[in-house]
Design a protein around this motif. Structure first.
Motif, short mmCIF file in Angstrom:
data_model
loop_
_atom_site.label_atom_id
_atom_site.label_comp_id
_atom_site.label_asym_id
_atom_site.label_seq_id
_atom_site.Cartn_x
_atom_site.Cartn_y
_atom_site.Cartn_z
N TYR A 103 -16.05 9.51 -14.48
CA TYR A 103 -15.40 10.82 -14.57
C TYR A 103 -13.93 10.71 -14.18
CZ TYR A 103 -14.64 15.83 -14.18
OH TYR A 103 -14.15 17.10 -14.35
N ALA A 104 -13.65 10.02 -13.07
CA ALA A 104 -12.27 9.88 -12.61
C ALA A 104 -11.42 9.16 -13.65
CB ALA A 104 -12.25 9.12 -11.29
N ARG A 105 -11.98 8.15 -14.29
CA ARG A 105 -11.20 7.42 -15.31
C ARG A 105 -10.94 8.29 -16.53
NH1 ARG A 105 -8.52 6.51 -18.57
NH2 ARG A 105 -7.94 4.59 -19.69
N LEU A 106 -11.93 9.09 -16.94
CA LEU A 106 -11.75 9.91 -18.14
C LEU A 106 -10.80 11.08 -17.90
CD1 LEU A 106 -15.36 10.02 -19.65
CD2 LEU A 106 -13.43 8.53 -20.26
N CYS A 107 -10.53 11.39 -16.63
CA CYS A 107 -9.53 12.42 -16.32
C CYS A 107 -8.11 11.87 -16.52
CB CYS A 107 -9.69 12.92 -14.90
SG CYS A 107 -11.12 14.00 -14.66
N GLN A 108 -7.98 10.55 -16.58
CA GLN A 108 -6.69 9.95 -16.88
C GLN A 108 -6.54 9.85 -18.40
OE1 GLN A 108 -6.28 6.18 -14.77
NE2 GLN A 108 -7.70 6.91 -13.20
N SER A 109 -5.32 9.86 -18.88
CA SER A 109 -5.10 9.80 -20.33
C SER A 109 -5.45 8.42 -20.87
CB SER A 109 -3.64 10.13 -20.66
OG SER A 109 -2.78 9.14 -20.11
N THR A 110 -6.04 8.41 -22.06
CA THR A 110 -6.41 7.18 -22.75
C THR A 110 -5.76 7.17 -24.12
OG1 THR A 110 -8.55 6.98 -21.63
CG2 THR A 110 -8.31 5.85 -23.74
N LEU A 111 -4.94 6.18 -24.37
CA LEU A 111 -4.30 6.03 -25.67
C LEU A 111 -5.26 5.34 -26.64
CD1 LEU A 111 -0.74 4.84 -24.53
CD2 LEU A 111 -1.33 7.07 -25.48
N PHE A 112 -5.23 5.77 -27.90
CA PHE A 112 -6.02 5.11 -28.94
C PHE A 112 -5.29 5.24 -30.27
CE2 PHE A 112 -7.36 9.48 -28.87
CZ PHE A 112 -7.76 9.81 -30.15
N ASP A 113 -5.82 4.61 -31.31
CA ASP A 113 -5.17 4.57 -32.63
C ASP A 113 -3.72 4.09 -32.51
OD1 ASP A 113 -7.47 5.37 -33.84
OD2 ASP A 113 -6.72 7.26 -34.61
N ALA A 114 -3.58 2.88 -31.98
CA ALA A 114 -2.27 2.22 -31.85
C ALA A 114 -1.30 3.00 -30.98
CB ALA A 114 -1.67 1.97 -33.23
N GLY A 115 -1.82 3.77 -30.05
CA GLY A 115 -0.97 4.47 -29.11
C GLY A 115 -0.40 5.78 -29.62
N GLY A 116 -0.78 6.21 -30.81
CA GLY A 116 -0.26 7.45 -31.37
C GLY A 116 -1.06 8.67 -30.97
N LYS A 117 -2.21 8.47 -30.31
CA LYS A 117 -3.06 9.59 -29.90
C LYS A 117 -3.60 9.29 -28.51
CE LYS A 117 -4.35 9.95 -34.76
NZ LYS A 117 -5.39 9.68 -35.77
N GLU A 118 -3.94 10.34 -27.78
CA GLU A 118 -4.53 10.16 -26.47
C GLU A 118 -5.49 11.30 -26.17
OE1 GLU A 118 -1.86 10.31 -23.17
OE2 GLU A 118 -0.90 12.17 -23.82
N PHE A 119 -6.44 11.03 -25.26
CA PHE A 119 -7.37 12.07 -24.84
C PHE A 119 -7.57 11.98 -23.34
CE2 PHE A 119 -10.33 8.51 -25.21
CZ PHE A 119 -11.17 8.70 -24.12
N TRP A 120 -8.04 13.08 -22.75
CA TRP A 120 -8.41 13.13 -21.34
C TRP A 120 -9.29 14.34 -21.13
CZ3 TRP A 120 -3.93 14.66 -23.49
CH2 TRP A 120 -3.45 15.95 -23.20
N ILE A 121 -10.10 14.32 -20.07
CA ILE A 121 -10.87 15.51 -19.73
C ILE A 121 -10.20 16.19 -18.55
CG2 ILE A 121 -13.04 14.61 -20.65
CD1 ILE A 121 -13.95 13.97 -17.87
#
Length: 298
Positions: A103-121
């Motif tokens: 949970y703590a890790r997913l609250c941090q931003s995660t870049l994907f698709d070559a760094g052009g997109k990111e997600f977080w909870i």
């Protein structure tokens, strides 16, 4: 709160004291299920029973989205690609981590698709946010410096925005394929009229190139691979003396967390009777609507 107790009659017939520290961890965990993550971390300071229950997998599993393994796999891959040697404490994120660590890790931003997109909870109330950079979109005339330029800025999560100087035909298209946690989502374009700059530490906004947005409304659209559609249109105006504004495109619903959804979105202003300029395109953001006390189960 931890010091509060009640009198009980012991086996030897003498009165004793009991406190919150005497509660079984299983009972404490059942209570913590009704709290939000920041509240769980706060009550963990009360005593050992609360501290143990606040780390229990059963508590944090209820705070994670149904497809957290998919999200955690993206986070682990991003960490392996970006840091390699682990975080600041030398610890690498692993899918074998506890639910609280995930949970703590997913609250941090995660870049994907070559760094052009990111997600977080979101830490406070749950929910998923995704941000899609302007560099991950197809923009009319973006490669022509007469029309567009890329600006470095600390006001963007991606540290770069696309600035429209002047153009006749504007069209911005983007696409996202993602396994969204089940629930309802809203899609927004994050826009800014005027070019921000700083002078003597103050944030200012140059609006001399802003024109053309009050003649014809700008159209926004989204479609999904399961045939959901939404459209909206707005006259773009300076917002709060040149501040950022979220323009709501529409909503869509995800019913299956394990099924990837292909989301397409666009922004258009194609009235060629006038030019327009002074627009900053920063990102597009699908935001999750929280339901009740947690995630919607798929």
């Amino acid at each position: 709160m931890g010091a509060a107790g009640s009198s009980i009659l012991g086996a030897d017939g003498e009165w004793g004291e009991t406190s919150l520290g005497d509660m079984p961890e299983s009972c404490v965990a059942a209570v913590l299920l009704y709290l939000d993550p920041p509240e769980i971390c706060q009550v963990a300071r009360l005593n050992r029973a609360f501290r143990g229950a606040a780390s229990a997998d059963c508590v944090w599993a209820a705070k994670l989205p149904a497809n957290y393994r998919y999200l955690a796999a993206l986070a682990a891959a991003a960490d392996d690609e970006g840091r390699g040697d682990g975080d600041a404490n030398g610890k690498r994120f692993s899918l074998a981590a506890t639910k609280k660590e995930i949970y703590a890790r997913l609250c941090q931003s995660t870049l994907f698709d070559a760094g052009g997109k990111e997600f977080w909870i979101l830490k406070n109330k749950g929910g998923l946010c995704i941000s899609i950079s302007s560099k991950a979109m197809t923009i009319t005339g973006i490669d022509d410096r007469r029309h567009w330029s890329h600006l470095a800025t600390d006001e963007s999560r991606f540290h770069s925005v696309a600035y429209l100087q002047q153009i006749w035909w504007l069209e911005v298209d983007g696409e996202l394929e993602f396994c969204f946690p089940a629930g309802a989502y809203s899609l927004f374009f994050h826009l800014h009229l005027g070019r921000p700059y700083r002078r003597m530490g103050r944030r200012l906004c140059g609006t001399e190139h802003v024109h053309g947005w009050d003649v014809t409304p700008t159209q926004f659209q989204l479609t999904t691979s399961d045939e959901q559609q939404a459209t909206s249109e707005y006259y773009l105006h300076l917002h709060e003396q040149g501040g950022w504004k979220l323009y709501h495109v529409g909503d869509f619903v995800v019913s299956n967390s394990d099924e990837p959804i292909n989301l397409k979105f666009s922004m258009m202003q194609i009235d060629c009777t006038h030019t327009k300029g002074g627009l900053i395109q920063e990102a597009v953001a699908p935001h999750y609507h929280r339901s009740g006390s947690g995630w919607i189960s798929s």
